[in-house]
Design a protein around this motif. Structure first.
Motif, PDB file in Angstrom:
ATOM      1  N   ARG A   1       5.915   6.939 -11.750  1.00 43.65           N
ATOM      2  CA  ARG A   1       6.149   6.449 -10.380  1.00 43.65           C
ATOM      3  C   ARG A   1       7.054   7.425  -9.654  1.00 43.65           C
ATOM      4  O   ARG A   1       8.144   7.749 -10.138  1.00 43.65           O
ATOM      5  CB  ARG A   1       6.829   5.071 -10.395  1.00 43.65           C
ATOM      6  N   GLY A   2       6.584   7.891  -8.491  1.00 43.91           N
ATOM      7  CA  GLY A   2       7.339   8.923  -7.778  1.00 43.91           C
ATOM      8  C   GLY A   2       7.793   8.486  -6.406  1.00 43.91           C
ATOM      9  O   GLY A   2       7.413   7.425  -5.897  1.00 43.91           O
ATOM     10  N   CYS A   3       8.638   9.325  -5.806  1.00 45.39           N
ATOM     11  CA  CYS A   3       9.042   9.121  -4.407  1.00 45.39           C
ATOM     12  C   CYS A   3       9.317  10.500  -3.802  1.00 45.39           C
ATOM     13  O   CYS A   3       9.338  11.506  -4.524  1.00 45.39           O
ATOM     14  CB  CYS A   3      10.273   8.220  -4.305  1.00 45.39           C
ATOM     15  N   TRP A   4       9.494  10.531  -2.507  1.00 42.34           N
ATOM     16  CA  TRP A   4       9.739  11.786  -1.790  1.00 42.34           C
ATOM     17  C   TRP A   4      11.037  11.633  -0.998  1.00 42.34           C
ATOM     18  O   TRP A   4      11.108  10.790  -0.090  1.00 42.34           O
ATOM     19  CB  TRP A   4       8.576  12.091  -0.846  1.00 42.34           C
TER      20      TRP A   4
ATOM     21  N   ALA B   1       0.843  -1.201   0.000  1.00 44.23           N
ATOM     22  CA  ALA B   1       0.000   0.000   0.000  1.00 44.23           C
ATOM     23  C   ALA B   1       0.878   1.251   0.000  1.00 44.23           C
ATOM     24  O   ALA B   1       0.643   2.197  -0.755  1.00 44.23           O
ATOM     25  CB  ALA B   1      -0.920  -0.008   1.225  1.00 44.23           C
ATOM     26  N   ALA B   2       1.907   1.230   0.848  1.00 44.83           N
ATOM     27  CA  ALA B   2       2.803   2.398   0.896  1.00 44.83           C
ATOM     28  C   ALA B   2       3.491   2.585  -0.450  1.00 44.83           C
ATOM     29  O   ALA B   2       3.640   3.714  -0.931  1.00 44.83           O
ATOM     30  CB  ALA B   2       3.830   2.220   2.014  1.00 44.83           C
ATOM     31  N   ALA B   3       3.877   1.465  -1.095  1.00 51.27           N
ATOM     32  CA  ALA B   3       4.543   1.572  -2.406  1.00 51.27           C
ATOM     33  C   ALA B   3       3.606   2.203  -3.436  1.00 51.27           C
ATOM     34  O   ALA B   3       4.028   3.023  -4.258  1.00 51.27           O
ATOM     35  CB  ALA B   3       5.008   0.197  -2.872  1.00 51.27           C
ATOM     36  N   VAL B   4       2.331   1.832  -3.385  1.00 50.24           N
ATOM     37  CA  VAL B   4       1.356   2.416  -4.316  1.00 50.24           C
ATOM     38  C   VAL B   4       1.162   3.904  -3.994  1.00 50.24           C
ATOM     39  O   VAL B   4       1.146   4.761  -4.872  1.00 50.24           O
ATOM     40  CB  VAL B   4       0.005   1.659  -4.233  1.00 50.24           C
ATOM     41  N   LEU B   5       1.068   4.206  -2.697  1.00 53.33           N
ATOM     42  CA  LEU B   5       0.746   5.584  -2.296  1.00 53.33           C
ATOM     43  C   LEU B   5       1.904   6.551  -2.556  1.00 53.33           C
ATOM     44  O   LEU B   5       1.682   7.676  -3.011  1.00 53.33           O
ATOM     45  CB  LEU B   5       0.356   5.619  -0.815  1.00 53.33           C
ATOM     46  N   VAL B   6       3.151   6.135  -2.257  1.00 49.10           N
ATOM     47  CA  VAL B   6       4.262   7.089  -2.404  1.00 49.10           C
ATOM     48  C   VAL B   6       4.486   7.476  -3.860  1.00 49.10           C
ATOM     49  O   VAL B   6       5.044   8.540  -4.134  1.00 49.10           O
ATOM     50  CB  VAL B   6       5.597   6.596  -1.782  1.00 49.10           C
ATOM     51  N   GLN B   7       4.031   6.625  -4.780  1.00 47.62           N
ATOM     52  CA  GLN B   7       4.154   6.988  -6.203  1.00 47.62           C
ATOM     53  C   GLN B   7       3.541   8.347  -6.479  1.00 47.62           C
ATOM     54  O   GLN B   7       3.943   9.059  -7.377  1.00 47.62           O
ATOM     55  CB  GLN B   7       3.365   6.014  -7.054  1.00 47.62           C
TER      56      GLN B   7
ATOM     57  N   ALA C   1      12.191   4.561  -3.795  1.00 56.44           N
ATOM     58  CA  ALA C   1      13.285   5.151  -4.590  1.00 56.44           C
ATOM     59  C   ALA C   1      13.866   4.173  -5.604  1.00 56.44           C
ATOM     60  O   ALA C   1      14.356   4.582  -6.659  1.00 56.44           O
ATOM     61  CB  ALA C   1      14.394   5.642  -3.666  1.00 56.44           C
ATOM     62  N   MET C   2      13.816   2.876  -5.283  1.00 61.36           N
ATOM     63  CA  MET C   2      14.458   1.907  -6.173  1.00 61.36           C
ATOM     64  C   MET C   2      13.666   1.682  -7.456  1.00 61.36           C
ATOM     65  O   MET C   2      14.195   1.184  -8.444  1.00 61.36           O
ATOM     66  CB  MET C   2      14.649   0.567  -5.444  1.00 61.36           C
ATOM     67  N   THR C   3      12.400   2.047  -7.430  1.00 60.35           N
ATOM     68  CA  THR C   3      11.544   1.787  -8.600  1.00 60.35           C
ATOM     69  C   THR C   3      10.905   3.070  -9.151  1.00 60.35           C
ATOM     70  O   THR C   3      10.113   3.009 -10.082  1.00 60.35           O
ATOM     71  CB  THR C   3      10.420   0.790  -8.217  1.00 60.35           C
TER      72      THR C   3
END
Ligand SMILES: Cc1cc2nc3c(=O)[nH]c(=O)nc-3n(C[C@H](O)[C@H](O)[C@H](O)COP(=O)(O)OP(=O)(O)OC[C@H]3O[C@@H](n4cnc5c(N)ncnc54)[C@H](O)[C@@H]3O)c2cc1C
Length: 410
Positions: free
Chosen positions: A131-134, A102-108, A186-188
Motif C-alpha cells: 500500500r503506497g502514498c505520494w 476509490a481514491a484510497a484504492v488508487l493512491v496505493q 498516509a495513515m494506512t
C-alpha cells in the motif's frame, strides 16, 4: 433509498468497448455498486480514526479491490495507451461507487506508478503489492511544491524554507522534516513516494523523489485528518527524523526532478479528473431516477421542461469532461513529453463540472437533497474536494497558461 442506487438508465454515449475494457468496467462497476458505495455511506459517518480502525469496512474494500487486478506491475505489460484507458475506465467506475474509497484504492498504486515512469524496475518490483502514498505537499508549501522552480511565485515573494529535506550521503539518503496533513492514504500506507527538496551548496533545491518504507526507524505519522468530504480517503502527516533509505530507492535526483514532476503531474491530474466525473455521474444518475419518481405540480419532475433542461446540461458536462480526459490520457501515454496543459485543462474541466453536476443534482432533490437520508449531500461534499486535490484549479490554470507563452520572445 436503495431504489436510487440502481444504474438507471445507462448515462453515457461511450462507443462500444473492447472485450477487455468492458470486462474491467463491469468488474469495477459491480465492486463499486455492491461493496464500495454501501461501505462508503457507512464509513462517511465515522470519525477519521474509526474509519481506518481494525475491523472497519475500509479494510474489506482494500482487500476486495485486490481482486480487480489493477496493480501497476500487472498492467505494466499492456501497451501504454490501452493501459491508460483501462485505468481510466476503472477509475471512473470505482469513483462512481465512492470518491474517497476509490481514491484510497488508487493512491496505493502511486509509488509503483512513479517507479514505472522513472523506468526503475527494481523499485517497481519493490512497490508491487504494498500500500503506497505520494507525499509532495508540506505544511508551508502546498501549491509551491507543485511548481518546480517556483515560476508562479509572486515577483516580490520569498519562498520560505522547505519543511522536508532529503540529502544523498554516499550510498544512503537521509530524510528530515514533515509532509502535509493531506498525504492521501498516509495513515494506512506501507511505503511512500516522497518528493522533497535536497540541499545543494548549502541551499535547498527541488528536489529528489525517493521510495521510503514507512516502517523505517524515524518515521512517524500524525492523526488522521477530519474533513468535510472524501472522508473515506484517510489523510495525515508523515514525519521523518533522520530516516535512512538506501540509494537504490532513489527515483530521480535534482537533475531530472523538474521533468519528472512534469511527468508525474501530467499523469496524475487526469486520473483525479476521472474520480470527479465518477462522482458527478453518480449524482446525475440519482437525480435522473429521482426526477422520474418524485411528483411536483401534479406530474413527475422529469415532465417539467426546466428539469429536462437541467439534466441535459449535467449529461453534457459529464460527456465533455470524460472525452477530454480520455483524449489527454491517450496523448500523454504515447507522447515523448506528456502534455501538462492537457492534464491541467482536463482536470480543471472535470472537477469543475463534477462539482457543478453534484450541486445541480442536489437541487433536483429539493429539500430532500439537504438531508442525510439521501445520498446527495455526501456526494456534494465529496465532489468539492476535486477543486483542490492534486493542485488547486486556479493554480493549475496559471501553470497551464504559462505553457502557452513562448519565453524565447521575452
Ligand atoms: C482530497 C485531497 C487529496 C490530496 N492528496 C494529496 C496527496 O496525496 N499528497 C500530497 O502531498 N498532497 C495532497 N493534497 C494536497 C493538495 O495537493 C494541496 O491541498 C493543493 O496543492 C493546494 O495546496 P494548499 O492546500 O497548501 O493551498 P495553498 O497553496 O495555500 O493555496 C491556497 C489558495 O491560494 C491560491 N494560490 C496558491 N499559490 C498561488 C499562486 N502562485 N498564484 C495564484 N494563486 C495561488 C490557490 O489556488 C488556492 O486557492 C490533497 C488535497 C486534497 C484536498
Amino acid at each position: 433509498m436503495s431504489d436510487f442506487l440502481v444504474n438507471f438508465p445507462n448515462s453515457t454515449i461511450e462507443p462500444p468497448m473492447t472485450e477487455e475494457e468492458a470486462a474491467v468496467r463491469d468488474a469495477c462497476n459491480k465492486f463499486a455498486r455492491e461493496v464500495m458505495r454501501p461501505a462508503g455511506i457507512k464509513l462517511d459517518k465515522l470519525s477519521a480514526e474509526e474509519m481506518i480502525a481494525p475491523g472497519s469496512k475500509f479494510w474489506d474494500v482494500m482487500e476486495g479491490a485486490k481482486d480487480l487486478g489493477l496493480s501497476v506491475k500487472a498492467m505494466a505489460e499492456i501497451e501504454p495507451v490501452q493501459r491508460a484507458r483501462l485505468f481510466a475506465i476503472a477509475t471512473e467506475e470505482m469513483s462512481w461507487g465512492d470518491v474517497g474509497l476509490a481514491a484510497a484504492v488508487l493512491v496505493q498504486n502511486m509509488p509503483a506508478l512513479y517507479a514505472l515512469i522513472a523506468n526503475n524496475q527494481e523499485m517497481l518490483d519493490y512497490c508491487d503489492g504494498k500500500r503506497g502514498c505520494w507525499a509532495i505537499t508540506e505544511p508551508d508549501h502546498g501549491s509551491d511544491n507543485l511548481d518546480p522552480g517556483n515560476t508562479s511565485a509572486h515577483p516580490k515573494g520569498e519562498i520560505s524554507r522547505p519543511n522536508c529535506v532529503a540529502q544523498i550521503q554516499g550510498d544512503k539518503i537521509i530524510i528530515n522534516g514533515q509532509k502535509s496533513a493531506w498525504v492521501s492514504g498516509a495513515m494506512t500506507a506501507e511505503i511512500c513516494a516522497l518528493y522533497c527538496h535536497t540541499i545543494i551548496d548549502g541551499r535547498p533545491q527541488q528536489g529528489i523523489a525517493v521510495i521510503v518504507p514507512l516502517d523505517a526507524p524515524g518515521v512517524s505519522r500524525g492523526k488522521p485528518l477530519e474533513k468535510m468530504g472524501a472522508r473515506c480517503l484517510n489523510q495525515g502527516e508523515l514525519f521523518f527524523d533522520n530516516v535512512e533509505v538506501p540509494i537504490s530507492h532513489l527515483l530521480v535526483g535534482p537533475d531530472q526532478y523538474k521533468d519528472f514532476l512534469h511527468h508525474t503531474l501530467s499523469n496524475a491530474n487526469p486520473y483525479t479528473g476521472l474520480v470527479f466525473v465518477g462522482a458527478g455521474r453518480a449524482a446525475y444518475e440519482l437525480a435522473l431516477a429521482y426526477a422520474h419518481d418524485r411528483k411536483a405540480g401534479g406530474v413527475p419532475l422529469i415532465k417539467h421542461q426546466n428539469v429536462q433542461y437541467r439534466l441535459f446540461h449535467m449529461f453534457r458536462k459529464l460527456e465533455a469532461a470524460r472525452a477530454l480526459l480520455h483524449r489527454t490520457l491517450a496523448y500523454n501515454a504515447s507522447a515523448e513529453t506528456p502534455s501538462l496543459i492537457g492534464a491541467c485543462s482536463s482536470k480543471i474541466t472535470a472537477t469543475q463540472f463534477g462539482f457543478e453536476v453534484a450541486n445541480e443534482a442536489l437541487q433536483i432533490f429539493g429539500g430532500n437533497g439537504m438531508t442525510k437520508e439521501y445520498p446527495l449531500e455526501k456526494l456534494l461534499r465529496d465532489a468539492r474536494a476535486g477543486l483542490i486535490a492534486d493542485g488547486c484549479n486556479e493554480f493549475l490554470a496559471i501553470a497551464g497558461g504559462r505553457q502557452l507563452m513562448n519565453s524565447d520572445l521575452f
